[in-house]
Design a protein around this motif. Structure first.
Motif, PDB file in Angstrom:
ATOM      1  N   ASN A  16       4.133  22.690  12.105  1.00 47.48           N
ATOM      2  CA  ASN A  16       5.102  23.417  12.933  1.00 47.48           C
ATOM      3  C   ASN A  16       5.901  24.444  12.139  1.00 47.48           C
ATOM      4  N   LYS A  17       5.538  24.593  10.848  1.00 51.22           N
ATOM      5  CA  LYS A  17       6.151  25.612   9.987  1.00 51.22           C
ATOM      6  C   LYS A  17       7.671  25.478   9.921  1.00 51.22           C
ATOM      7  N   ILE A  18       8.147  24.232   9.835  1.00 46.21           N
ATOM      8  CA  ILE A  18       9.586  23.989   9.700  1.00 46.21           C
ATOM      9  C   ILE A  18       9.942  24.121   8.218  1.00 46.21           C
ATOM     10  N   PRO A  19      10.804  25.075   7.870  1.00 48.24           N
ATOM     11  CA  PRO A  19      11.094  25.330   6.451  1.00 48.24           C
ATOM     12  C   PRO A  19      12.010  24.271   5.862  1.00 48.24           C
ATOM     13  N   GLY A  20      12.220  24.385   4.559  1.00 44.96           N
ATOM     14  CA  GLY A  20      13.153  23.488   3.877  1.00 44.96           C
ATOM     15  C   GLY A  20      12.437  22.570   2.905  1.00 44.96           C
ATOM     16  N   GLU A  21      13.172  22.158   1.875  1.00 43.16           N
ATOM     17  CA  GLU A  21      12.608  21.261   0.870  1.00 43.16           C
ATOM     18  C   GLU A  21      12.670  19.825   1.370  1.00 43.16           C
ATOM     19  N   ARG A  22      11.555  19.092   1.180  1.00 41.80           N
ATOM     20  CA  ARG A  22      11.483  17.699   1.615  1.00 41.80           C
ATOM     21  C   ARG A  22      10.887  16.848   0.488  1.00 41.80           C
ATOM     22  N   LYS A  23      11.351  15.612   0.420  1.00 42.45           N
ATOM     23  CA  LYS A  23      10.784  14.649  -0.511  1.00 42.45           C
ATOM     24  C   LYS A  23      10.351  13.416   0.276  1.00 42.45           C
ATOM     25  N   LEU A  24       9.125  12.960   0.012  1.00 43.99           N
ATOM     26  CA  LEU A  24       8.609  11.757   0.659  1.00 43.99           C
ATOM     27  C   LEU A  24       8.761  10.592  -0.311  1.00 43.99           C
ATOM     28  N   VAL A  25       9.508   9.569   0.115  1.00 42.49           N
ATOM     29  CA  VAL A  25       9.777   8.420  -0.746  1.00 42.49           C
ATOM     30  C   VAL A  25       9.169   7.184  -0.105  1.00 42.49           C
ATOM     31  N   LEU A  26       8.185   6.607  -0.784  1.00 43.27           N
ATOM     32  CA  LEU A  26       7.544   5.389  -0.312  1.00 43.27           C
ATOM     33  C   LEU A  26       8.299   4.205  -0.902  1.00 43.27           C
ATOM     34  N   ALA A  27       9.028   3.498  -0.044  1.00 44.37           N
ATOM     35  CA  ALA A  27       9.861   2.399  -0.548  1.00 44.37           C
ATOM     36  C   ALA A  27      10.176   1.443   0.589  1.00 44.37           C
ATOM     37  N   ASN A  28      10.420   0.188   0.223  1.00 42.42           N
ATOM     38  CA  ASN A  28      10.822  -0.840   1.180  1.00 42.42           C
ATOM     39  C   ASN A  28      12.318  -1.062   1.026  1.00 42.42           C
ATOM     40  N   ILE A  29      13.043  -1.044   2.147  1.00 45.97           N
ATOM     41  CA  ILE A  29      14.501  -1.172   2.063  1.00 45.97           C
ATOM     42  C   ILE A  29      14.919  -2.554   1.568  1.00 45.97           C
ATOM     43  N   ARG A  30      13.992  -3.506   1.477  1.00 51.30           N
ATOM     44  CA  ARG A  30      14.301  -4.835   0.951  1.00 51.30           C
ATOM     45  C   ARG A  30      14.232  -4.883  -0.577  1.00 51.30           C
ATOM     46  N   ASP A  31      13.741  -3.815  -1.179  1.00 43.02           N
ATOM     47  CA  ASP A  31      13.606  -3.742  -2.636  1.00 43.02           C
ATOM     48  C   ASP A  31      14.877  -3.106  -3.210  1.00 43.02           C
ATOM     49  N   GLN A  32      15.818  -3.948  -3.627  1.00 42.12           N
ATOM     50  CA  GLN A  32      17.139  -3.462  -4.035  1.00 42.12           C
ATOM     51  C   GLN A  32      17.060  -2.502  -5.218  1.00 42.12           C
TER      52      GLN A  32
END
Length: 656
Positions: free
Chosen positions: A341-357
């Motif tokens: 959709n050509k939405i601009p802006g910097e993005r970071k994809l973080v693969l993580a489980n919220i249970r992992d403190q």
């Protein structure tokens, strides 16, 4: 053949077709000019004869071709000729007449009569304009030569929308629609006609109009709604009338997006249109002020709510948007959508489980987000009833990990997504979300009334004033695990549709609307542009935002509407069966606890629940015990502690 060769071949073919069409136009106009010249000669001087010298023909042809070039006569589409084309033809005819008359005078021939130039221009205009109009009529649906059976339709809408749609169908050579009548949204239009189709009355007169059409053997197979203003109760009533007459209801496509060569295809009614939910105006300026040039993190970014949060936040120009989810596929999918959709802006994809403190704390310390939207949760009631440990670890422990990590990283505001199932919960899922609410409420109050003891236990910086905001709402249409996708899947397999109980009701809202109001609540909690002192005071004392969900909807009514929207009849084509309440389910959901008096805010779509607060150290201690029980796989102990935190919750293991 390579892709480049195929592309070049396609381009060459298109150019050839274009030149062929121009050549045919020139030939046809030349023939008409060849007829017009001697005919005008004869009309202006009948005694002079019809076929004056042969050069009369060639002179007329040449002058027309020359005078037609500035007005783009050879490039015209005869099938789409309109007023502008006729005006160009008139101008070319006059120019050709003047040029032809001057040619006669220069070559020594006097005009047959003073009226010749005028008559010649008129004859040219009639022949060329008439030829185009005749061709357009012959290719239109009004005088179509093919005899294929047409679908009879009755149009409903404003006069302007009806006019646009009929015009579009006339330009569609594939069109198989026949308009037998019109229903106008305006009053006192009965008896008028639009494109020769009679207006049979207004919306209230629809049953009478259908009876009239049936008596004339013109009963339509489909009611077609033009425009978008017919929604909610009126649309439900229309579907009811259509069901009585065994007629389908569909909508027109977006009329502004149709081109002259578009195929006009009718579209089904969307389930969302049946909700009586007028569009609530949102504070777009406040949202942009809150998001623009800030680092924003969304947990559960690949889920139904999280992905819509990502879509709407990304359009508000954050400095950095962090998408956090434990599902690799879900993260990939939402990111691909944003790229496509050509939405601009910097993005970071973080693969993580919220249970992992440790992982969550490292992510927060690395990116230092300013705003956090916490949408990650396990939400399927029967699934958590069968797997309570997983529900507690994600919804309770995971939320505490996110909230503490946010406070330690200096986040300005944490917005937690909650559910109406947290009110007087009957399920472990609802109870776990209620405890998550309680922790966020207590943390927010502690952050703004900090004691040294609180700071030491939670390792919160002295200068941290994070606002912890909870937003509670009901079901969203089409979300993962909700009833609507289940119904649609059952419909595709021919039924039956499974409904828990005839009396079961739920609040419903569309995903974009819910997320828009979540952002609206976030603005009210963080920006304070409007000086809403009352709302701010309630937040400081643990208040919870609650979205105005309108009136609850019976699930059986929803099932019947979906069947009708598919063009089928409930209980005849598709059966509905009742399965009974599953563990943890209840017939009616609530948005407010009995001790949470609803309070209005300065925004129409938002209310606030007056707080039922707990001490942060107490709730933190009990959550520690829940975590310990979960690590020991002691389900009964964990549920007992949960019930101590939420005394209104009664579970089957502890009923005795």
């Amino acid at each position: 053949m390579t892709t480049l060769q195929q592309s070049n071949l396609s381009t060459t073919t298109k150019q050839t077709k274009r030149y062929n069409r121009i050549a045919i136009n020139i030939f046809m106009d030349a023939m008409l000019a060849a007829i017009a010249a001697p005919l005008a000669r004869w009309l202006s001087d009948p005694q002079g004869g019809l076929l004056h010298p042969l050069w009369f023909l060639t002179g007329g042809v040449l002058t027309l071709l020359v005078s037609g070039l500035p007005f783009h006569i050879p490039q015209q589409y005869w099938r789409f000729s309109g007023i502008a084309d006729l005006l160009n033809i008139a101008a070319a005819s006059i120019a050709s007449s003047v040029l032809f008359t001057c040619l006669l005078l220069v070559t020594g021939f006097s005009t047959p009569s003073i009226t010749f130039p005028i008559i010649y221009a008129m004859v040219l205009l009639i022949l060329m304009g008439g030829g185009r109009v005749g061709y357009r009529l012959c290719t239109s649906e009004n005088i179509k030569l093919d005899r294929k059976k047409k679908q009879k339709i009755l149009l409903l809408g404003s006069d302007e929308d009806i006019d646009l749609f009929i015009r579009a169908t006339k330009k569609d050579v594939q069109n198989s629609l026949k308009v037998v009548g019109l229903i106008s949204f305006r009053q006192s239009r009965k008896g008028h006609r639009i494109h020769n189709a009679p207006i049979l009355g207004n919306l209230e007169e629809l049953p009478k109009a259908l009876a009239t059409l049936e008596s004339q053997k013109k009963l339509p197979s489909t009611l077609v709604i033009t425009g978008s203003e017919l929604r909610g109760p009126q649309l439900r009533q229309l579907l009811s009338v259509a069901e009585q007459w065994k007629i389908q209801v569909q909508r027109t496509p977006s009329l502004t997006s149709l081109t002259p060569a578009s195929n006009v295809e009718l579209q089904p009614i969307a389930l969302e249109e049946l909700l009586n939910r007028p569009q609530v105006p949102l504070d777009e300026e406040g949202m942009e002020y809150m998001i623009k040039d800030r680092v924003v993190l969304v947990t559960g970014a690949g889920g139904s709510i999280g992905s819509e949060l990502v879509r709407q936040i990304a359009r508000l120009s954050p400095k950095l948007l962090i998408l956090l989810d434990h599902s690799e596929y879900a993260l990939w999918k939402i990111n691909v959508e944003l790229v496509e959709n050509k939405i601009p802006g910097e993005r970071k994809l973080v693969l993580a489980n919220i249970r992992d403190q440790a992982r969550i704390e490292a992510v927060f310390q690395h990116y230092k987000p300013e705003l956090v939207f916490h949408a990650a949760a396990l939400k399927h009631v029967p699934m958590i009833e069968n797997n309570p440990i997983e529900g507690f670890l994600t919804n309770i422990i995971g939320t505490r990990i996110i909230a503490n990590a946010a406070a330690q990283a200096g986040v300005k505001a944490l917005i937690m997504i909650s559910t109406d199932k947290a009110v007087n919960p009957s399920s472990l899922m609802g109870t776990s979300k209620r405890i998550a609410e309680m922790y966020c409420q207590a943390l927010d109050m502690a952050m703004h009334h900090q004691s040294d003891e609180t700071q030491d236990i939670l390792n919160i910086p002295d200068n941290s004033k994070m606002r912890c905001v909870t937003v509670r709402f009901g079901n969203v249409l089409g979300s993962t695990g909700s009833v609507v996708p289940l119904f649609r899947r059952q419909l595709r397999h021919g039924g039956p549709l499974t409904v828990t109980d005839p009396e079961m009701k739920r609040y419903f809202m569309t995903v974009p609307e819910a997320v828009g109001l979540v952002l609206q609540a976030s603005v009210r909690a963080t920006v304070h542009k409007n000086g809403d002192v009352a709302t701010d005071e309630m937040l400081r004392n643990g208040g919870i935002f609650v979205l105005d969900m309108g009136e609850p909807v019976k699930i059986i009514d929803l099932a019947r509407q979906l069947i009708r929207l598919a063009g089928l009849k409930p209980d005849e084509d598709i059966q509905i069966v009742f399965t009974g309440l599953r563990p943890g389910e209840k017939l009616f959901e609530e948005l407010f606890h009995g001790r949470e008096a609803p309070m209005p805010t300065d925004h129409a779509g938002l209310m606030m629940a007056t707080p039922r607060i707990v001490n942060l150290l107490e709730v933190n201690f009990l959550i520690d015990q829940i975590a310990e029980a979960c690590q020991q796989e002691d389900v009964e102990k964990a549920i007992t502690i949960v019930q101590n935190l939420v005394p209104e919750f009664k579970h089957k293991l502890n009923e005795s």
